[in-house]
Design a protein around this motif. Structure first.
Motif, PDB file in Angstrom:
ATOM      1  N   HIS A 143       0.846  -1.201   0.000  1.00 55.51           N
ATOM      2  CA  HIS A 143       0.000   0.000   0.000  1.00 55.51           C
ATOM      3  C   HIS A 143       0.873   1.239   0.000  1.00 55.51           C
ATOM      4  O   HIS A 143       2.056   1.187   0.336  1.00 55.51           O
ATOM      5  N   ASP A 148       1.014   4.891   2.004  1.00 55.12           N
ATOM      6  CA  ASP A 148       0.504   5.317   3.303  1.00 55.12           C
ATOM      7  C   ASP A 148      -0.379   6.555   3.192  1.00 55.12           C
ATOM      8  O   ASP A 148      -0.158   7.419   2.340  1.00 55.12           O
ATOM      9  N   GLN A 170       7.866   8.131   3.014  1.00 55.18           N
ATOM     10  CA  GLN A 170       7.692   7.432   4.274  1.00 55.18           C
ATOM     11  C   GLN A 170       8.972   6.710   4.639  1.00 55.18           C
ATOM     12  O   GLN A 170       9.656   6.167   3.763  1.00 55.18           O
ATOM     13  N   ARG A 206      -7.025  -0.721   3.112  1.00 58.08           N
ATOM     14  CA  ARG A 206      -7.601  -0.401   4.422  1.00 58.08           C
ATOM     15  C   ARG A 206      -8.249   0.971   4.446  1.00 58.08           C
ATOM     16  O   ARG A 206      -9.135   1.234   5.250  1.00 58.08           O
ATOM     17  N   HIS A 233       4.492  -0.393  -0.009  1.00 59.04           N
ATOM     18  CA  HIS A 233       5.210  -1.263   0.919  1.00 59.04           C
ATOM     19  C   HIS A 233       4.197  -2.127   1.661  1.00 59.04           C
ATOM     20  O   HIS A 233       3.022  -1.786   1.768  1.00 59.04           O
TER      21      HIS A 233
END
Ligand code: FE2
Length: 390
Positions: free
Chosen positions: A205, A207, A218, A295, A348
């Motif tokens: 995904h 972030d 990130q 998510r 990641h």
């Protein structure tokens, strides 16, 4: 640098055509030249910033005369102002826009500084030592250039102390503080508010797609990792998008043209939302960013009913491509190691792990503009040194 060979006006002075040695030729609009006139009334001699508004440039601007002064300079007389300005031929060459390639690249193109990769990067994952990079500008420059090129790199030899991740950011820019703090802990918790804090595997995904603007870098550092598994996984989504465009053009079209909604309200004191395409293109078709996070994709409320199936078909296809083993690079972070990703590009994830042992990572965000700026300054310094040596 190529010398000037000829200059002439076209279209009744609305265009100037400049020729350099070796047949390089480019046209410039009179309004473009006037807007970029390097005189002290137009551009600040102190910082290069423009001192005029576009309305201060006459709408009917045209060039009465364009003359080669010498090999490296040309003089232009703008009407109706009767303003005479000298341009640097090298600057014009560098900034010319009359190129056959402009506007003709395939949709989803990326510039030459970006190299898309698959699992072949496994053996060549860029890496630098914190100790060396913090003392040696050449080492830092190489590391930052690798991040620009591949969107991912590792760093080793970090101090084994909480918050050391911020010292890495300070090598090139500024920490982007969020509601998770200046940096945040990633380890198993009982009652996690976010699935990242458990031992479950995580689909790759980017972030925080629910932020606007999204954090563009990130970092994840390791202070302890004695669990079985728990390997980190990175995938170049720009490579995945390239495959998607080739294999399923309709899916590519759906994900670039339909707005997705991303949300996060996990802790009760935040309610973050953004509305952006999953694959973002610039106005000239350049691939700018991917937001991919199972998510954080919220209820999709802005896609027309007739196109919802097309979106989900495209999303499924992209997700399947992202999970192809030939795209994945995996590694296990050891204590004192960190990886950094371009969060607009490199996804990641994590292979799941079990309860024995412990895994303590810390994460932080930063932004690419600061990294690119530091890199550009280091490159300018390095080329100045090279010129001196030559
Ligand atoms: Fe993450």
């Amino acid at each position: 640098m190529l010398g000037l060979s000829n200059v002439k006006t076209l279209a009744e002075g609305k265009v100037v055509q400049v020729e350099w040695a070796e047949g390089v030729c480019a046209r410039f609009h009179a309004v473009w030249l006037r807007d970029n006139s390097p005189d002290p009334e137009t551009l600040s001699p102190a910082n290069g910033q423009r001192l005029v508004r576009i309305q201060d440039v006459p709408e009917d601007v045209w060039v009465q005369a364009a003359t080669v002064l010498d090999d490296a300079r040309l003089e232009i007389t703008f009407m109706p102002e009767r303003k005479v300005v000298t341009f640097d031929a090298g600057w014009l060459l560098e900034n010319r826009y009359d190129r056959p390639s402009n506007g003709k690249a395939a949709t989803g193109w990326t510039n030459d500084e970006i190299v898309r990769w698959g699992k072949e990067l496994q053996e060549d994952l860029p890496v630098a030592s914190f100790r060396t990079a913090s003392q040696n500008p050449d080492e830092l420059r190489r590391w930052l250039a690798d991040i620009r090129r591949y969107g991912v790199a590792k760093m080793i030899d970090m101090p084994l102390e909480s918050g050391a991740i911020c010292k890495v950011v300070e090598l090139f820019g500024y920490v982007r503080e969020t509601n998770y703090g200046r940096f945040f802990e990633v380890r198993t918790e009982v009652n996690p508010v976010n699935l990242a804090y458990t031992g479950l595997g995580l689909q790759v995904h980017t972030d925080n797609p629910y932020r606007d603007p999204v954090p563009t870098l990130q970092l994840l550092s390791c202070l302890d990792n004695s669990v079985e598994g728990g390997d980190s996984l990175v995938v170049d989504s720009f490579r995945a998008v390239e495959l998607l465009r080739e294999e399923a053009p309709e899916a590519f079209k759906a994900l670039t043209s339909l707005p997705a909604n991303y949300t996060f309200a996990g802790t009760g004191d935040v309610m973050l939302r953004s509305k952006r395409p999953m694959i973002e293109l610039g106005p000239d078709g350049e691939l700018l960013a991917v937001r991919f996070n199972n998510r954080s994709l919220g209820p999709l409320t802005d896609i027309p009913f007739e196109q919802m199936d097309a979106f989900y078909d495209g999303y499924r296809k992209l997700a399947e491509i992202m999970e192809r083993p030939e795209l994945a690079v995996t590694f296990k972070l050891r204590p004192g190691e960190l990886f950094i990703v371009d969060n607009t590009r490199v996804t990641h994830g994590r292979v799941g792990y079990e309860g024995s042992g412990s895994r303590w990572l810390q994460g932080a965000y930063a932004d690419l503009d600061g990294l690119r700026s530091t890199l550009a300054v280091l490159e300018r310094q390095a080329s100045a040194v090279e010129e001196e040596v030559a």
